[in-house]
Write a protein that holds these residues in place. Sequence first.
Motif, PDB file in Angstrom:
ATOM      1  N   ALA A  11     -36.596  -6.813  43.746  1.00 51.54           N
ATOM      2  CA  ALA A  11     -36.246  -8.014  43.909  1.00 51.54           C
ATOM      3  C   ALA A  11     -37.059  -8.920  42.587  1.00 51.54           C
ATOM      4  O   ALA A  11     -36.156  -9.943  42.191  1.00 51.54           O
ATOM      5  CB  ALA A  11     -36.757  -8.452  45.120  1.00 51.54           C
ATOM      6  N   GLU A  12     -38.293  -8.681  42.418  1.00 48.98           N
ATOM      7  CA  GLU A  12     -38.789  -9.492  41.207  1.00 48.98           C
ATOM      8  C   GLU A  12     -38.284  -9.181  40.002  1.00 48.98           C
ATOM      9  O   GLU A  12     -38.128 -10.165  39.144  1.00 48.98           O
ATOM     10  CB  GLU A  12     -40.328  -9.097  41.131  1.00 48.98           C
ATOM     11  N   THR A  13     -37.828  -7.867  39.764  1.00 54.01           N
ATOM     12  CA  THR A  13     -37.098  -7.745  38.498  1.00 54.01           C
ATOM     13  C   THR A  13     -35.671  -8.601  38.256  1.00 54.01           C
ATOM     14  O   THR A  13     -35.588  -9.152  37.358  1.00 54.01           O
ATOM     15  CB  THR A  13     -36.858  -6.307  38.307  1.00 54.01           C
ATOM     16  N   ILE A  14     -35.051  -8.365  39.299  1.00 53.23           N
ATOM     17  CA  ILE A  14     -33.692  -9.091  39.338  1.00 53.23           C
ATOM     18  C   ILE A  14     -33.831 -10.434  39.167  1.00 53.23           C
ATOM     19  O   ILE A  14     -32.993 -11.232  38.426  1.00 53.23           O
ATOM     20  CB  ILE A  14     -32.796  -8.907  40.505  1.00 53.23           C
ATOM     21  N   GLU A  15     -34.806 -11.219  39.722  1.00 55.35           N
ATOM     22  CA  GLU A  15     -35.217 -12.711  39.823  1.00 55.35           C
ATOM     23  C   GLU A  15     -35.803 -12.875  38.269  1.00 55.35           C
ATOM     24  O   GLU A  15     -35.244 -13.906  37.814  1.00 55.35           O
ATOM     25  CB  GLU A  15     -36.178 -12.943  40.928  1.00 55.35           C
ATOM     26  N   GLY A  31     -31.145   5.283  34.780  1.00 57.50           N
ATOM     27  CA  GLY A  31     -31.580   5.968  36.044  1.00 57.50           C
ATOM     28  C   GLY A  31     -30.586   6.385  36.995  1.00 57.50           C
ATOM     29  O   GLY A  31     -29.381   6.377  36.702  1.00 57.50           O
ATOM     30  N   GLY A  32     -31.083   6.282  38.581  1.00 61.02           N
ATOM     31  CA  GLY A  32     -29.794   6.266  39.165  1.00 61.02           C
ATOM     32  C   GLY A  32     -29.039   5.087  39.721  1.00 61.02           C
ATOM     33  O   GLY A  32     -28.497   4.935  40.618  1.00 61.02           O
ATOM     34  N   GLY A  33     -29.512   3.968  38.983  1.00 63.59           N
ATOM     35  CA  GLY A  33     -28.602   2.875  39.218  1.00 63.59           C
ATOM     36  C   GLY A  33     -28.941   1.933  40.008  1.00 63.59           C
ATOM     37  O   GLY A  33     -28.436   1.015  40.495  1.00 63.59           O
ATOM     38  N   GLY A  34     -30.484   1.911  40.601  1.00 69.30           N
ATOM     39  CA  GLY A  34     -31.042   1.212  41.506  1.00 69.30           C
ATOM     40  C   GLY A  34     -30.945  -0.510  41.124  1.00 69.30           C
ATOM     41  O   GLY A  34     -30.372  -1.288  41.786  1.00 69.30           O
ATOM     42  N   HIS A  35     -31.759  -0.581  40.063  1.00 65.23           N
ATOM     43  CA  HIS A  35     -31.695  -1.916  39.463  1.00 65.23           C
ATOM     44  C   HIS A  35     -30.319  -2.395  39.059  1.00 65.23           C
ATOM     45  O   HIS A  35     -29.930  -3.492  39.230  1.00 65.23           O
ATOM     46  CB  HIS A  35     -32.583  -2.011  38.203  1.00 65.23           C
ATOM     47  N   ALA A  36     -29.457  -1.456  38.418  1.00 61.95           N
ATOM     48  CA  ALA A  36     -28.168  -1.766  37.889  1.00 61.95           C
ATOM     49  C   ALA A  36     -27.252  -2.207  39.089  1.00 61.95           C
ATOM     50  O   ALA A  36     -26.394  -3.150  38.873  1.00 61.95           O
ATOM     51  CB  ALA A  36     -27.650  -0.564  37.262  1.00 61.95           C
ATOM     52  N   ILE A 290     -46.567  -8.844  36.783  1.00 65.07           N
ATOM     53  CA  ILE A 290     -46.287  -9.039  38.395  1.00 65.07           C
ATOM     54  C   ILE A 290     -46.115  -7.597  38.896  1.00 65.07           C
ATOM     55  O   ILE A 290     -46.028  -6.705  38.301  1.00 65.07           O
ATOM     56  CB  ILE A 290     -44.690  -9.462  38.411  1.00 65.07           C
ATOM     57  N   ILE A 291     -47.221  -7.332  40.012  1.00 62.17           N
ATOM     58  CA  ILE A 291     -47.198  -6.171  40.771  1.00 62.17           C
ATOM     59  C   ILE A 291     -46.736  -6.142  42.212  1.00 62.17           C
ATOM     60  O   ILE A 291     -46.536  -7.187  42.703  1.00 62.17           O
ATOM     61  CB  ILE A 291     -48.734  -5.986  40.703  1.00 62.17           C
ATOM     62  N   PRO A 292     -46.429  -5.097  42.525  1.00 61.95           N
ATOM     63  CA  PRO A 292     -45.770  -4.744  43.920  1.00 61.95           C
ATOM     64  C   PRO A 292     -46.982  -5.187  45.035  1.00 61.95           C
ATOM     65  O   PRO A 292     -48.328  -5.033  44.841  1.00 61.95           O
ATOM     66  CB  PRO A 292     -45.496  -3.539  44.111  1.00 61.95           C
TER      67      PRO A 292
END
Length: 317
Positions: A11-15, A31-36, A290-292
């Motif tokens: 969520a943080e990366t997409i934002e 990778g597996g396309g999660g962020h994508a 930003i950390i988890p």
Amino acid sequence: MEFKHKPVLLAETIESLNIKPDGIYVDGTLGGGGHAYEVCSRLSEKGRFIGIDQDEDALLAAGERLKGFEGNIKINRVKSNYCNIAQVLKDLGVEKADGILLDIGVSSYQLDTAGRGFSYKEAEAPLDMRMDKTGALSAADVVNEYSESELYRVIRDYGEDKFAKNIAKHIVQARKKKRIETTGELSDIIKSAIPAKIRMTGGHPAKKTFQAIRIEVNKELEVLENSIDTMIDLLNDGGRLSIITFHSLEDRIVKNKFKNSENPCICPKNFPVCVCGKKSKGKVITRKPIIPGGEEIKENKRAKSSKLRVFERVDNS
């Protein structure tokens, strides 16, 4: 094995990318396309997504993950290393992007697939560790052909292991008897180089050395350091570069590169005005990484060491 990889700081990366529906976005570590998947779900039919990965298994998995977007937005999947991003975009007829994402490091799939040789937990896996399976240098080459001083440098610098000198010595002694072929053999050699009292506490004794060899095999730090300036230059005005790291050395590179891109002036501090002519490329969005949160770490242990840093391109020409 099915390509499974849980994206961290999703969520943080997409934002952080500030996605424009009609924009062009690049994931340099598909990778597996999660962020994508999340990026594509926010694009309109005028939007475009470009995914780059050197691992064929990842490209195939991402293709399946993103199949539902085909026909709605333009998607390109390219087998390459993100260090070649300028040429990849040129070949696709793309001059600039509105956002670029990197999720550095090894994927859960690569770690869990024994044949890839990334994990110290697999006893009989071949010593490989290549993210690009066609790459020339393997972990076995490093372990069996590097000199003792070279092995010491790799383990010390990339693994930050205080027993690096002794581990390098034990590896060289062991390979005189026979070539070291498997992850299990290497793991046992590393264990024998570390005092028993130390082995009783902390994590697995081979963890840092395996990490160091993986970084060396894939030239991860060199690729990262040599690519950041190029990626910033490839951004449109207001475009963002978001990078997730898992290692202190990676994070330091990103932090320093972003800082220098924001303030590249090399004039002495006592100069009243800048005369070096170096112009800022933009601004650092994340003064601190930003950390988890605790919940994400609980659900995904891999997220524990992750850090996200973000840079925004500002055209000062």
